[in-house]
Motif scaffolding. Structure first.
Motif, PDB file in Angstrom:
ATOM      1  N   CYS A 113      67.245  30.068  85.379  1.00  9.79           N
ATOM      2  CA  CYS A 113      67.476  28.769  86.017  1.00  9.79           C
ATOM      3  C   CYS A 113      66.656  27.706  85.282  1.00  9.79           C
ATOM      4  O   CYS A 113      65.459  27.901  85.045  1.00  9.79           O
ATOM      5  N   TYR A 114      67.280  26.614  84.928  1.00  8.67           N
ATOM      6  CA  TYR A 114      66.579  25.590  84.144  1.00  8.67           C
ATOM      7  C   TYR A 114      65.605  24.777  84.993  1.00  8.67           C
ATOM      8  O   TYR A 114      64.808  24.020  84.461  1.00  8.67           O
ATOM      9  N   ILE A 115      65.630  24.959  86.315  1.00  9.64           N
ATOM     10  CA  ILE A 115      64.715  24.211  87.190  1.00  9.64           C
ATOM     11  C   ILE A 115      63.497  25.064  87.545  1.00  9.64           C
ATOM     12  O   ILE A 115      62.362  24.705  87.258  1.00  9.64           O
ATOM     13  N   CYS A 116      63.728  26.219  88.163  1.00  8.38           N
ATOM     14  CA  CYS A 116      62.602  27.051  88.606  1.00  8.38           C
ATOM     15  C   CYS A 116      62.121  28.022  87.526  1.00  8.38           C
ATOM     16  O   CYS A 116      61.090  28.668  87.701  1.00  8.38           O
ATOM     17  N   LYS A 117      62.888  28.154  86.412  1.00  5.01           N
ATOM     18  CA  LYS A 117      62.512  28.998  85.269  1.00  5.01           C
ATOM     19  C   LYS A 117      62.480  30.490  85.610  1.00  5.01           C
ATOM     20  O   LYS A 117      61.916  31.288  84.863  1.00  5.01           O
ATOM     21  N   GLU A 118      63.088  30.869  86.746  1.00  2.24           N
ATOM     22  CA  GLU A 118      63.112  32.280  87.119  1.00  2.24           C
ATOM     23  C   GLU A 118      64.305  32.969  86.462  1.00  2.24           C
ATOM     24  O   GLU A 118      65.381  32.386  86.308  1.00  2.24           O
ATOM     25  N   SER A 119      64.117  34.251  86.082  1.00  4.86           N
ATOM     26  CA  SER A 119      65.204  35.048  85.516  1.00  4.86           C
ATOM     27  C   SER A 119      65.884  35.822  86.631  1.00  4.86           C
ATOM     28  O   SER A 119      65.218  36.297  87.565  1.00  4.86           O
ATOM     29  N   MET A 120      67.206  35.982  86.524  1.00  2.00           N
ATOM     30  CA  MET A 120      67.954  36.712  87.545  1.00  2.00           C
ATOM     31  C   MET A 120      69.193  37.333  86.906  1.00  2.00           C
ATOM     32  O   MET A 120      69.802  36.737  86.009  1.00  2.00           O
ATOM     33  N   HIS A 121      69.541  38.541  87.347  1.00  2.00           N
ATOM     34  CA  HIS A 121      70.701  39.224  86.810  1.00  2.00           C
ATOM     35  C   HIS A 121      71.979  38.534  87.261  1.00  2.00           C
ATOM     36  O   HIS A 121      72.071  38.062  88.397  1.00  2.00           O
ATOM     37  N   ILE A 122      72.961  38.538  86.378  1.00  2.00           N
ATOM     38  CA  ILE A 122      74.258  37.959  86.755  1.00  2.00           C
ATOM     39  C   ILE A 122      74.827  38.708  87.952  1.00  2.00           C
ATOM     40  O   ILE A 122      75.389  38.104  88.869  1.00  2.00           O
ATOM     41  N   SER A 123      74.646  40.012  87.986  1.00  2.00           N
ATOM     42  CA  SER A 123      75.171  40.806  89.100  1.00  2.00           C
ATOM     43  C   SER A 123      74.497  40.448  90.426  1.00  2.00           C
ATOM     44  O   SER A 123      75.084  40.613  91.492  1.00  2.00           O
ATOM     45  N   CYS A 124      73.260  39.947  90.347  1.00  2.00           N
ATOM     46  CA  CYS A 124      72.544  39.545  91.566  1.00  2.00           C
ATOM     47  C   CYS A 124      72.907  38.128  91.996  1.00  2.00           C
ATOM     48  O   CYS A 124      72.664  37.734  93.133  1.00  2.00           O
ATOM     49  N   VAL A 125      73.450  37.362  91.056  1.00  2.00           N
ATOM     50  CA  VAL A 125      73.749  35.949  91.316  1.00  2.00           C
ATOM     51  C   VAL A 125      75.146  35.760  91.898  1.00  2.00           C
ATOM     52  O   VAL A 125      75.417  34.780  92.592  1.00  2.00           O
ATOM     53  N   VAL A 126      76.034  36.742  91.648  1.00  2.00           N
ATOM     54  CA  VAL A 126      77.464  36.591  91.941  1.00  2.00           C
ATOM     55  C   VAL A 126      77.733  36.028  93.334  1.00  2.00           C
ATOM     56  O   VAL A 126      78.499  35.076  93.499  1.00  2.00           O
ATOM     57  N   ASN A 127      77.081  36.572  94.343  1.00  2.00           N
ATOM     58  CA  ASN A 127      77.380  36.169  95.720  1.00  2.00           C
ATOM     59  C   ASN A 127      76.429  35.124  96.273  1.00  2.00           C
ATOM     60  O   ASN A 127      76.376  34.912  97.484  1.00  2.00           O
ATOM     61  N   LYS A 128      75.681  34.464  95.388  1.00  2.00           N
ATOM     62  CA  LYS A 128      74.740  33.438  95.838  1.00  2.00           C
ATOM     63  C   LYS A 128      75.254  32.055  95.463  1.00  2.00           C
ATOM     64  O   LYS A 128      76.211  31.904  94.701  1.00  2.00           O
ATOM     65  N   THR A 129      74.594  31.030  95.986  1.00  2.00           N
ATOM     66  CA  THR A 129      74.979  29.651  95.683  1.00  2.00           C
ATOM     67  C   THR A 129      74.367  29.229  94.354  1.00  2.00           C
ATOM     68  O   THR A 129      73.159  29.307  94.169  1.00  2.00           O
ATOM     69  N   TRP A 130      75.218  28.786  93.433  1.00  2.00           N
ATOM     70  CA  TRP A 130      74.728  28.379  92.116  1.00  2.00           C
ATOM     71  C   TRP A 130      75.674  27.332  91.566  1.00  2.00           C
ATOM     72  O   TRP A 130      76.756  27.088  92.090  1.00  2.00           O
ATOM     73  N   LYS A 131      75.272  26.712  90.446  1.00  2.00           N
ATOM     74  CA  LYS A 131      76.151  25.740  89.796  1.00  2.00           C
ATOM     75  C   LYS A 131      75.718  25.580  88.340  1.00  2.00           C
ATOM     76  O   LYS A 131      74.599  25.933  87.957  1.00  2.00           O
TER      77      LYS A 131
END
Length: 1070
Positions: A113-131
């Motif tokens: 994430c370019y704001i919080c700089k945290e790394s996250m798996h694409i598989s973990c992001v799928v069902n979350k809110t993102w843009k």
């Protein structure tokens, strides 16, 4: 857009193509998407793209990993529901990154994430809110952060885990229950316990208490031939009832105690006090501390025991205490360590000093004490003089309490005395009597004397990180009194310790052992609890490890109150003297310091180049008969002790610009009552646009509302309104160059208190420019609803405007005072279009056609009017497009000719004589954090370019630009100056590239044309041989008519004979 569904597997996506039947890539090849796995997220199903390595990638993942996809065009085609193959190269490091959600690497690639700089798996992001924002991934934290208020220290809850506290409470409750006769309780004689006396009389040395199954029984051993006698007891219903406490000191206790340890030992006589003030107060951090205090309580009770049974009961209770403490020691200490880990983890993000921990006070920076302002720039002392004088009626000026307080919003004193309210000292014109008047402190030099009332000493403080750790380990209850102790009493003690000020234990012991009634009993209780914490933690770990998280740092030389009775509120501390600079000479020096600092950092990056901040602005009052003005006072080498006050986010002193005896002076005043040994502080209120400077300026004020840094960071501190963009600022300079200063301009200057102090020596055009900028300030202020923000904005803008005018007048004295721009007449425009000289558009086109080996008869026609010439340029435009379509040297130059033909206003920059400043002395202490030595300085000269004035005027809203002419030159690219038509860059000018450029001109006409690293756009050459400025983009700013640009771009592709020709604007200034 419509949703398209795969006719085989049922997956869908949105497309702008009208498709009746569609198959996704796998289905078209007879493969089921459920049998595939994405190389990025390792998940099945969904819309897949085939990769050039014969593997499969989700369209969703391709968008998230766009930087690693070679052809973005292919992804776009895929979004349009067409089958394609993409080239993907995902770095292996993305598969090894731990995820903020699942906490470990897995088969899925990670994105950041370019704001919080945290790394996250694409598989973990799928069902979350993102843009996706531009080409950046936002995990949704931008929305979460909206409206979230940044909490201050006092608003944050304690950050230590409660595990050890809960365990100790449980242990203590078991111990309390063992006191079934409640003889260790407060007022035990008054408590009604059934059969208390008979049980005590029946007790023998062989009795013990049985806690089997949580039921309480007394077992009294008889002689060997007799059975034991067990007495089942009912635990008193109120045995765990304790009074709630809201403070570390109870009602009725003394305010001060001399021998704290002795006093506290006298209080350790009952379980109520220990449980309420130590257990609930979170004041124990090792079993030895608990055992020590319980032993004191038991010994006290044993000495007062009257019967043998009572003594037996007490000894047995002590055995129970020892058993419980030993049994639970490891569990408790493990919890203490776990709480310590949680505390450090939770506070890890708090701002802190990251450099080497200095355990010695900084060497005092020497300065020469002066009793008046020392003039550096010629004429600055005269700018202090004023006709403003006091004329009060003799009321409300005989008591300091009537003279304040100072009101920050309106920058004045809230006082019933008319002179004080105007920030003027009383004078001989007033009706008050001089001996009794308190509003003559500057005139009568009623200051706090050094070594008598105040003293310069090495001062110490701590950052927000240490503050948060102290909060975590200070005794409860949490409240304002606790924060007051940390920020006031503890800070006072740290500065009062004779040696080892870096060691927090020394300050805590200083408070506890105080016998001069400087610290109250409450302070000593807080200090004792924190002392217990550090000692207890040190028993489990080591003292070095613990103290490292409670760092005390040197701040440099500060000032403390030496007067035993303190300094009353509204008292004058001292006048803030120093070297007096005009804004022009001050920023001249700062530019040289910045340049020298950069050179030092290049040679040695370890040098601490953040200097101390001493300078302050002296502003003439807005209601002065001669108007507002600004000077800078720099006391780094010559000054008074007022400049040595440390920064605080909650200061007890403040600076006020006062008038005394017809002269301006900055007075340092007490904003609150200042007590003996309190440090005198004031708020620096400084900002920087350098993130490095901001992060290095860690605040050590130890305030409960600390802002973390004493230099506020603003990437764009100016924060100018969008309408006042670069082109608008340039248009104001042209308007000023062609208009005369009139009564309306004078009225707007008067409204904002810009009078003779600023307007003197200003040429006509500069006065017009000032009035135009003031109209911008007025418009901006009208859009702000809150009065405090409106005032701050106006004050900031006026300050920058006045400083800019001072810079411009300084430069004009070295060269000339002519206008910055010259508006071209129609004849001059015609000469620029069709003249025979080498800089004309016509001649540049001839050179272009010669290089392209083209013959263009259109250039040979003799033209005399600009209307005819504009039409001819459009015809040449059409010829170029036909000759070289999709190439910059043809179609690109054609678009430039179109923009030239549709420009109404043309002008040139008028050069000023370039010059070098007189030698400027730069001392070493102004560059790096090292003590200064007399005569230890360099002499440098600043170079001023021929367009320095234009650059300064265009960037009037900020003063920190070292080379304004260079900034102006960069801003002109594509806004005032179009791409060169004579020497075009070889390159394609495809429909896509053209759309990028034209869309930019439509949407961001005031911004320089698009550029990207490693991307070579064909419009990169902005060489302007004729030095003529103007564009349709500038026209919309000059005429304040956005439709003009739209009309110009709407006919961009129309044949020349169908275009509506525009006329040249001109205003005769003679």
């Amino acid at each position: 857009m419509q949703k398209v569904i795969c006719g085989t597997c049922g997956v869908g996506l949105y497309s702008d193509l009208k498709l009746t039947e569609w198959k996704c890539s796998p289905c078209s090849k007879g493969i089921s998407p459920s049998s595939l796995k994405c190389i990025a997220c390792a998940l099945s199903n969904g819309v897949f793209l085939k990769t050039d390595s014969r593997k499969w990638l989700h369209l969703f993942c391709a968008l998230l990993l766009k930087p690693y996809i070679k052809s973005t065009q292919e992804i776009k085609l895929a979004k349009n529901a067409l089958n394609c193959t993409v080239s993907v190269k995902i770095p292996q490091s993305l598969y090894q990154s731990p995820c903020v959600f699942c906490k470990s690497p897995n088969k899925s690639a990670a994105i950041t994430c370019y704001i919080c700089k945290e790394s996250m798996h694409i598989s973990c992001v799928v069902n979350k809110t993102w843009k996706i924002v531009g080409e950046n991934f936002d995990c949704g934290c931008s929305e979460k952060r909206k409206g979230i208020k940044k909490l201050k220290n006092q608003e944050l809850p304690p950050v230590r885990g409660p595990k050890s506290c809960l365990i100790l409470e449980h242990i203590m409750e078991r111990i309390i229950k063992a006191d079934f006769l409640m003889i260790f309780r407060k007022n035990c004689e008054a408590l009604q316990v059934p059969n208390k006396d008979s049980l005590l009389n029946a007790l023998t040395a062989g009795f013990y208490i049985d806690f089997a199954d949580e039921h309480l029984s007394i077992v009294i051993k008889k002689q060997e031939d007799q059975p034991c006698k067990k007495h089942k007891l009912t635990t008193p219903h109120n045995i765990l009832h304790f009074d709630d406490i809201s403070d570390v000191v109870s009602e009725g206790e003394p305010k001060y105690v001399d021998d704290y340890r002795q006093y506290e030992d006298k209080m350790l006589t009952n379980l109520d006090f220990i449980y309420n003030y130590y257990i609930r107060g979170h004041a124990y951090f090792s079993m030895s501390q608990v055992q020590k205090d319980l032993r004191k309580m038991i010994l006290s009770k044993l000495h007062s025991a009257k019967t043998e049974g009572e003594k037996i009961y007490i000894n047995n209770f002590w055995n129970i205490v020892i058993q419980h403490l030993k049994k639970n020691k490891k569990k408790f200490e493990d919890a203490v360590i776990e709480d310590w880990r949680v505390c450090l983890e939770n506070n890890d993000g708090a701002p802190k000093v990251t450099s080497v921990w200095h355990k010695e006070a900084f060497e005092s920076r020497e300065y020469i004490m002066i009793n008046d302002y020392k003039e550096v720039s010629d004429g600055t002392n005269k700018r202090l003089l004023t006709k403003k004088k006091g004329n009060c009626n003799g009321q409300a000026c005989e008591d300091l309490a009537d003279l304040g307080p100072f009101e920050l919003i309106n920058s004045t004193w809230t006082s019933e005395n008319s002179d004080r309210a105007k920030r003027v000292e009383c004078s001989e014109n007033c009706e008050c009597l001089e001996p009794s008047c308190k509003n003559r402190q500057i005139g009568l030099k009623q200051i706090q004397k050094l070594e008598q009332d105040v003293k310069e000493v090495p001062t110490w403080g701590f950052d927000v990180y240490t503050y948060r750790n102290i909060m975590a380990y200070i005794r409860h209850p949490v409240g304002q009194k606790m924060h007051k102790f940390i920020s006031k009493a503890l800070s006072k003690a740290i500065n009062s310790v004779k040696c080892d000020n870096w060691n927090l234990l020394k300050a805590l012991e200083y408070i506890i052992n105080d016998t001069n009634q400087v610290f109250k009993l409450r302070d000593k209780r807080y200090a004792d609890g924190l002392h217990n914490a550090i000692i207890g933690l040190s028993e489990i770990m080591s003292q070095d490890i613990v103290l490292n998280e409670f760092r005390i740092h040197p701040k440099g030389t500060g000032v403390i109150c030496l007067n035993p009775i303190g300094i009353p509120k509204n008292s004058l501390i001292i006048e803030y003297f120093g070297e007096l600079y005009s804004p022009a000479k001050w920023y001249e020096k700062q530019d040289l310091i910045k340049s020298l600092t950069n050179q030092i950092k290049k040679k040695d990056s370890t040098v601490e180049t953040l200097p101390d901040f001493y300078n302050i602005m002296l502003e003439r009052h807005h209601d002065d008969p001669e108007g507002y003005d600004v000077l800078i006072v720099d006391p780094i080498f010559y000054g008074s002790y007022g400049s040595r006050l440390s920064h605080s986010c909650t200061p007890n002193c403040g600076t006020v610009t006062m008038v005394a005896d017809g002269k301006y002076s900055i007075g340092m005043y007490a904003l609150n009552d200042i007590k003996y040994l309190d440090e005198l502080t004031f708020d620096y209120n400084s900002i920087t646009e350098s993130r490095e400077e901001h992060l290095n300026a860690v605040c050590l004020c130890a305030s409960s509302v600390c802002r973390s840094y004493y230099l506020a960071h603003a990437q764009n501190s100016s924060n100018i309104p969008s309408f006042h963009n670069f082109l608008h600022r340039a248009s104001l300079m042209l308007h000023a160059s062609i208009n005369k200063f009139n009564a309306i301009d004078q009225a707007i200057c008067d409204k904002f208190c810009i009078k003779s102090c600023v307007l003197n020596e200003c040429p006509n055009w500069l006065k017009v420019w000032i009035s135009l900028v003031l109209l911008v300030v007025e418009k901006e202020a009208d859009g702000i609803s809150l009065e405090i923000y409106k005032k701050i904005t106006i004050d900031s803008r006026l300050q920058n405007l006045v400083m800019t005018v001072d810079k411009v007048k300084y430069c004009m004295k070295q060269s000339s005072d002519h206008e910055p721009y010259h508006l071209l007449s129609p004849a001059e425009v015609q000469d620029y279009f069709w003249g025979t000289h080498e800089n004309s558009v016509r001649q540049q086109l001839k050179n272009l056609f010669s290089s392209l080996k083209l013959d263009c008869p259109l250039l040979n026609k003799n033209l005399t009017s600009t209307i005819e010439t504009r039409l001819q340029l459009l015809k040449i435009r059409d010829f170029l497009r036909i000759s070289f379509p999709n190439q910059w040297k043809g179609a690109g130059i054609a678009d430039m000719l179109h923009l030239i033909a549709y420009t109404r206003v043309f002008f040139t920059e008028l050069c000023y004589a370039s010059f070098e400043s007189s030698p400027v002395k730069i001392r070493h202490c102004e560059i790096a954090k090292i003590p200064s030595k007399p005569g230890d300085f360099k002499e440098l000269r600043k170079k001023y370019s021929s367009f320095h004035i234009q650059g300064t005027l265009c960037g009037w809203y900020k003063q920190t630009v070292e080379k304004p002419a260079a900034s102006l030159s960069a801003d002109k690219r594509g806004t005032l100056s179009l791409a060169c038509i004579e020497i075009p860059i070889e390159g394609d000018y495809s429909a896509k590239l053209r759309k990028i450029l034209i869309d930019h001109i439509r949407e961001k006409p005031h911004s320089t044309w698009p550029s990207r690293p490693n991307v070579k756009y064909p419009w990169g050459n902005f060489t302007n041989k004729a030095k003529v400025l103007g564009s349709p983009m500038f026209d919309i700013a000059f005429f304040e008519d956005c439709s003009m640009l739209s009309r110009a771009l709407d006919c961009l592709d129309l044949p020349a004979d169908k275009c509506q020709i525009v006329s040249t604007y001109y205003k005769n200034t003679v």
